[in-house]
Design an enzyme around this catalytic site. Structure first.
Site, PDB file in Angstrom:
ATOM      1  CG  ASP A  31      -2.287   0.416   0.991  1.00 56.59           C
ATOM      2  OD1 ASP A  31      -2.462   1.531   0.480  1.00 56.59           O
ATOM      3  OD2 ASP A  31      -3.206  -0.358   1.290  1.00 56.59           O
ATOM      4  CD  GLU A  65      -8.753   4.433  -1.856  1.00 53.20           C
ATOM      5  OE1 GLU A  65      -9.710   4.119  -1.143  1.00 53.20           O
ATOM      6  OE2 GLU A  65      -7.815   5.157  -1.442  1.00 53.20           O
ATOM      7  CG  HIS A 103      -8.967  -1.347   4.174  1.00 48.27           C
ATOM      8  ND1 HIS A 103      -8.686  -1.346   2.811  1.00 48.27           N
ATOM      9  CD2 HIS A 103      -8.615  -0.124   4.619  1.00 48.27           C
ATOM     10  CE1 HIS A 103      -8.190  -0.168   2.479  1.00 48.27           C
ATOM     11  NE2 HIS A 103      -8.123   0.581   3.554  1.00 48.27           N
ATOM     12  CG  ASP A 104     -11.418   1.976   3.204  1.00 50.50           C
ATOM     13  OD1 ASP A 104     -10.974   1.926   4.370  1.00 50.50           O
ATOM     14  OD2 ASP A 104     -10.769   2.425   2.231  1.00 50.50           O
ATOM     15  CG  ASP A 154      -4.566   5.557   0.884  1.00 48.39           C
ATOM     16  OD1 ASP A 154      -5.390   4.665   1.115  1.00 48.39           O
ATOM     17  OD2 ASP A 154      -4.551   6.657   1.471  1.00 48.39           O
TER      18      ASP A 154
HETATM   19  C1  GLC Z   1      -8.010   5.281   1.745  1.00 44.85           C
HETATM   20  C2  GLC Z   1      -7.867   4.056   2.609  1.00 44.85           C
HETATM   21  C3  GLC Z   1      -8.564   4.306   3.926  1.00 44.85           C
HETATM   22  C4  GLC Z   1      -7.883   5.467   4.598  1.00 44.85           C
HETATM   23  C5  GLC Z   1      -7.838   6.699   3.687  1.00 44.85           C
HETATM   24  C6  GLC Z   1      -6.836   7.677   4.185  1.00 44.85           C
HETATM   25  O1  GLC Z   1      -9.314   5.516   1.367  1.00 44.85           O
HETATM   26  O2  GLC Z   1      -8.355   2.937   1.945  1.00 44.85           O
HETATM   27  O3  GLC Z   1      -8.559   3.188   4.755  1.00 44.85           O
HETATM   28  O4  GLC Z   1      -8.562   5.797   5.778  1.00 44.85           O
HETATM   29  O5  GLC Z   1      -7.453   6.391   2.382  1.00 44.85           O
HETATM   30  O6  GLC Z   1      -5.546   7.164   4.042  1.00 44.85           O
END
Ligand code: GLC
Length: 598
Positions: A112, A279, A351-352, A220
């Site tokens: 990540d 992402e 995980h979100d 991320d």
């Molecule tokens: C992304 C991650 C999430 C995190 C956010 C800030 O969306 O998947 O878990 O809280 O970024 O890093």
């Protein structure tokens, strides 16, 4: 990533399809996967000890959520040292051992990459905040109070933007009297990508991990890194306290330039078979085409968010009923939009996100059927599928009783903010039970022992009590389990070219219960059907009668239907509750079934 030609220009048309088109990725959330030392938190040796389970499942790539040194304000997405492992997870030696064990088993591992922000405890930020003239001051977004106002006064924040984790995106630093920007928690200050030194420091860190042997990155919120430096105020919803800044930082003015530069600085000279996935909340199809066009050399694929926003209103906690037509409309547009150029990633869970079988399926009477039907529909699309730990077991949302059961900063902050605004605890908890990220973060259910085989200690978040029934040990020993169904889907992506490479045509787009589409490669067609309901459903499909004589490639019902149970009209196929069916036939069934024919 594809390799480049000698001239440094990509020529995808003449290259073999990228390796990741036939790959399936498995996401590990280290905190909740496997705890080897009994402290109640998962760790790297725990992951290494469970790799053979993933080999049995058949996945190609592991995506590891952050294991870097971190104060854990956002469970590791707040990093204080990019080049070390947090002691709760182990050491760099443990990491090297994990990576070697992954490679030894023929799998790859991606890290990540969290570089929109650091932790406020990262030495870069510690320096940056130390004084206004520190050389790293400009590595973050520092601004004075709104003109004409005194720092610290209500409304004096430099912009009106609200943070993803409640409250303002600005935090006042008393020492210098200026505010710093944090789109997430106040312990996650945003890096200033306008500064070339920041970018070079990030690229050097990425090269360091690739040199160590990792196979790529999941990036991320990478489409947040370019902000409009003017930082204008955002629109405010009626009654809302904060403005929405997304117009000014989501896919901002220099995003393509930054990703292209990252590619040139980090990936271009490497010959290994790497994978990059960005992402990108709020990304549109048109932008995704640009991000994933191999000729542009930015990222291999993106995570888009449309389908996981269909059951919400203006904000995440505003629950709306899920409608299959919306899902088909959304996925259909993404499939069409990236048909010629670019590539999709496919996911239900991470995980979100809450657990998909509870969200879009049925986690009660039809749990296994719903989980396997959802898996079929997703995995048979064109794109690279991602499985989130426990999804292959049909793990469900957790029965959270009170706010004390939650750990996630987003959930906890939202509860406090909503309570302060006068909402009732029951109403807030209804939203949290459905949508909280903690639904995904309860420990992996390995077996039916008291802590589900996750830890010998006290887990950092409670194990779902349904682990007595839903667990890996039971699933692996049952050939009809969700686990073995996922295993067969993964195998199909490896063995049936139409699954990875075929084109995509939606059918029965207006049917409210059944998801139906055809995949077609050179000489093969697949018809994919999924019944999203507790009822027997009939769907009209061209050539329905012929299709029903075709080979069944995979199905989630063990026994064939009684013929009278499913009697339908000529042009209909009848599906049992939550049934998934994939038919396979030669592209031209007429010539194939009658060799002497025209
Ligand atoms: C992304 C991650 C999430 C995190 C956010 C800030 O969306 O998947 O878990 O809280 O970024 O890093």
């Amino acid at each position: 990533m594809n390799n480049q030609t000698d001239a440094g220009v990509r020529s995808p048309a003449t290259e073999a399809p990228a390796w990741w088109k036939t790959a399936v990725v498995y996401q590990i959330y280290p905190r909740s996967f496997a705890d080897s030392d009994g402290d109640g938190i998962g760790d790297l040796p725990g992951i290494t000890s469970r790799l053979d389970y993933l080999v049995q499942l058949g996945v190609d790539v592991i995506w590891l959520s952050p294991v870097y040194r971190s104060p854990q304000d956002d469970m590791g997405y707040d990093i204080s040292d990019y080049q070390d492992i947090d002691s709760t997870y182990g050491t760099l030696d443990d990491f090297d051992a994990l990576l070697a064990a992954v490679h030894q088993r023929g799998m790859r591992l991606i890290m990540d990459l969290v570089v929109n922000h650091t932790s406020d405890e990262h030495p870069w930020f510690v320096e940056s905040r130390s004084s206004r003239d520190n050389p790293k001051r400009d590595w973050y977004w520092w601004r004075p109070a709104r003109s004409g106002m005194r720092a610290g006064d209500p409304g004096a924040e430099p912009t009106n933007w609200g943070s993803a984790f409640s409250g303002s995106v600005w935090e006042l630093d008393e020492t210098s009297g200026e505010y710093y920007l944090h789109l997430f928690s106040r312990k996650q200050p945003d890096l200033n990508w306008e500064n070339p030194e920041v970018r070079q420091a990030v690229y050097a860190m990425m090269r360091w991990w690739l040199d160590r042997g990792v196979d790529g990155f999941r990036m991320d919120v990478i489409n947040f890194i370019s902000k409009d430096p003017a930082l204008p105020d955002g629109h405010t919803r009626r009654g809302g306290r904060y403005g929405d800044g997304r117009d000014h930082y989501l896919c901002g003015p220099r995003i393509h330039e930054f990703l292209r530069e990252m590619h040139d600085e980090v990936f271009a000279q490497r010959t290994g078979e790497l994978l990059t996935v960005g992402e990108m909340p709020g990304v549109t199809v048109a932008e995704a085409v640009l991000f994933t066009d191999p000729v542009r050399a930015e990222v291999d694929m993106v995570f888009q968010f449309e389908h996981v926003s269909l059951d919400e209103g203006a904000i995440k906690w505003d629950l709306q009923p899920f409608q299959l037509l919306d899902l088909k409309g959304s996925f259909g547009r993404w499939q069409a939009g990236l048909a010629e150029v670019g590539w999709n990633s496919l996911y239900w869970n991470n995980h979100d996100q809450p657990r998909v079988v509870s969200r879009f399926g049925n986690d009660g009477s039809h749990r296994v059927l719903a989980a396997t039907m959802l898996a079929t529909v997703l995995h048979l699309h064109r794109g690279t599928p991602y499985i989130y730990q426990g999804e292959e077991l049909g793990m469900t949302n957790a029965p959270f009783d009170s706010i004390d059961d939650f750990r996630d900063i987003e959930s906890v902050n939202h509860y406090a903010e909503a309570l302060a605004s006068g909402r009732s605890p029951d109403e807030i908890l209804r939203g949290l039970r459905a949508k909280s990220r903690d639904n995904a973060r309860t420990p992996m259910q390995w077996d039916d022992t008291p802590q589900a085989g996750f830890t010998t200690g006290t887990p950092w978040i409670a194990v779902n009590p349904n682990h007595t029934e839903i667990n890996a040990a039971a699933a692996v020993s049952d050939q009809d389990s969700t686990f073995h169904y996922y295993r067969r889907l993964i195998e199909l992506r490896h063995t049936e070219p139409a699954v990875a490479h075929g084109d995509f045509t939606m059918h029965a787009a207006h049917d409210e219960n059944v998801y139906a589409f055809v995949r077609r490669a050179n000489d093969v067609q697949l018809l994919v059907l999924g019944n999203f309901s507790d009822e027997v459903s009939r769907v009209r499909i061209p050539d329905a009668a012929q299709w029903q004589t075709a080979e069944v490639l995979i199905s989630n019902y063990v026994a064939a239907a009684e013929s009278d149970e499913l009697a339908g009209a000529e042009d209909e196929i009848v599906l049992r509750p939550w049934e998934a069916l994939v038919y396979r036939r030669p592209d031209n069934p007429l010539t194939a079934s009658s060799p002497g024919g025209p």
